[in-house]
Design a protein around this motif. Structure first.
Motif, short mmCIF file in Angstrom:
data_model
loop_
_atom_site.label_atom_id
_atom_site.label_comp_id
_atom_site.label_asym_id
_atom_site.label_seq_id
_atom_site.Cartn_x
_atom_site.Cartn_y
_atom_site.Cartn_z
N SER A 129 0.82 -1.22 0.00
CA SER A 129 0.00 0.00 0.00
C SER A 129 0.85 1.26 0.00
O SER A 129 0.50 2.25 -0.66
N THR A 134 -1.80 1.78 -7.21
CA THR A 134 -3.19 1.36 -7.02
C THR A 134 -3.83 0.87 -8.32
O THR A 134 -4.98 0.46 -8.32
N ASN A 212 -2.15 -3.60 -1.65
CA ASN A 212 -3.18 -3.26 -2.64
C ASN A 212 -3.30 -4.43 -3.61
O ASN A 212 -2.30 -4.83 -4.22
N ILE A 214 -4.74 -5.34 -7.03
CA ILE A 214 -5.06 -4.45 -8.15
C ILE A 214 -5.76 -5.20 -9.28
O ILE A 214 -5.27 -6.23 -9.74
#
Length: 325
Positions: A129, A134, A212, A214
């Motif tokens: 993160s 992102t 994250n 994605i």
């Protein structure tokens, strides 16, 4: 390639699902069997080792899982008979059948037969993160991306997909567990996972750090499905604690395979055991929710093993003679 054999002893007292061993035709059955999986930390190893144990316990023969380089290597090992069983993905299976495997260029691996459908392999990207990544378009120029073991489904297709999406990267190979550790330690920027969900290595990362997971935009997904043998897939938000909403990606189907010379009666009993006990398979790995008979139609590449085809045809799932080895 260094491999590690994980064996499970089978005892008569654990026979809880299958018919009594004495009731089965065991002519030509081996004393033991081995299933080719992939690296530790990936779904193939968790699914394959659990399935091997389940079969061994219920059919009364010793069996276990071998760590391999994944689908491409499993096709080669099963084709040659070095392993009786394995797990593969439809893309690598097609390339291997056509003689386009990078492991043995020009060798048509046509002594490999399908036995049952497993699950879809989603292609997804994971970053820390605090990296600020992102989306795929956020991946910086020259980023180091881990693509899994050399010759794996991810390593075969994900670099091409990234290039198609305009990502410029440095390539890194390794087991999913090792790449997860490298990501956490800041030694690589991204891991491009291709494995059944939930991926053990991703679940472990979530426990240790913020990540994250994605997905792809509509435009990215269309570009990939237009250029590769994949279809759109949605990773449900409930799969990982890091997902706040469903994630759109692409996926490819996986099948369990056998050397076509493995005795028909053994493959019949294995297929019967697996297809008639989905609750047990799901307890081994949640990806097995789709390891159900109706998904037999997802095999458009491999010939069917006669033992597997007999079970499917007996239970109303038509496999024509032309598709049976």
């Amino acid at each position: 390639m260094k491999t590690q054999l994980v064996m499970a002893a089978a005892f008569a007292s654990t026979l809880v699902v299958a018919n009594p061993a004495s009731a089965q035709d065991r002519e030509g059955w081996p004393d033991s069997f081995t299933v080719g999986t992939a690296s530790q930390g990936g779904t193939y190893f968790a699914y394959g080792s659990g399935w091997a144990n389940f079969v061994a316990e219920n059919l009364g023969i010793s069996g276990g899982a071998e760590i391999t380089g994944g689908p491409m290597q499993n096709m080669a090992l099963v084709h040659t008979g070095n392993l009786q069983f394995g797990l593969t993905t439809m893309g690598p299976a097609r390339e291997s059948m056509e003689g386009n495997s990078p492991l043995a260029p020009g060798v048509k691996m046509d002594n490999v037969c399908a036995i049952f459908p497993m699950y879809e392999t989603p292609f997804s990207v994971t970053a820390l993160s605090d990296s600020g990544i992102t989306s795929i378009s956020d991946i910086p120029d020259g980023a180091t991306i881990g693509f899994g073991p050399a010759g794996s489904t991810s390593d075969t297709y994900f670099p091409r997909m990234m290039e198609t999406l305009g990502v410029n990267f440095e390539r890194r190979n390794g087991s999913w567990s090792d790449l997860g550790t490298q990501l956490q330690d800041g030694l690589i920027d991204v891991v491009a996972f291709a494995a059944g969900i939930p991926i053990p290595a991703v679940s472990q990362l979530e426990v240790q750090t913020d990540v994250n997971i994605i997905g792809m935009t509509d435009e990215e997904a269309k570009k990939i499905t237009d250029n590769f043998p994949v279809s759109e897939f949605v990773i449900p938000a409930s799969t990982y604690q890091s997902l706040e909403k469903d994630s759109r990606v692409v996926s490819m189907w996986n099948f369990a395979i056998a050397n076509c010379d493995v005795p028909e009666s053994l493959v019949y009993e294995i297929t019967k055991l697996t297809m008639e006990n989905n609750d047990k398979m799901v307890s081994i790995h949640k990806a097995a929710r789709t390891s159900i008979p109706k998904n037999y139609t997802k095999n458009t590449v491999l010939p069917w093993h006669p033992g597997a085809a007999r079970w499917f045809n007996e239970n109303g799932y038509e496999i024509p003679e032309s598709q049976i080895k």
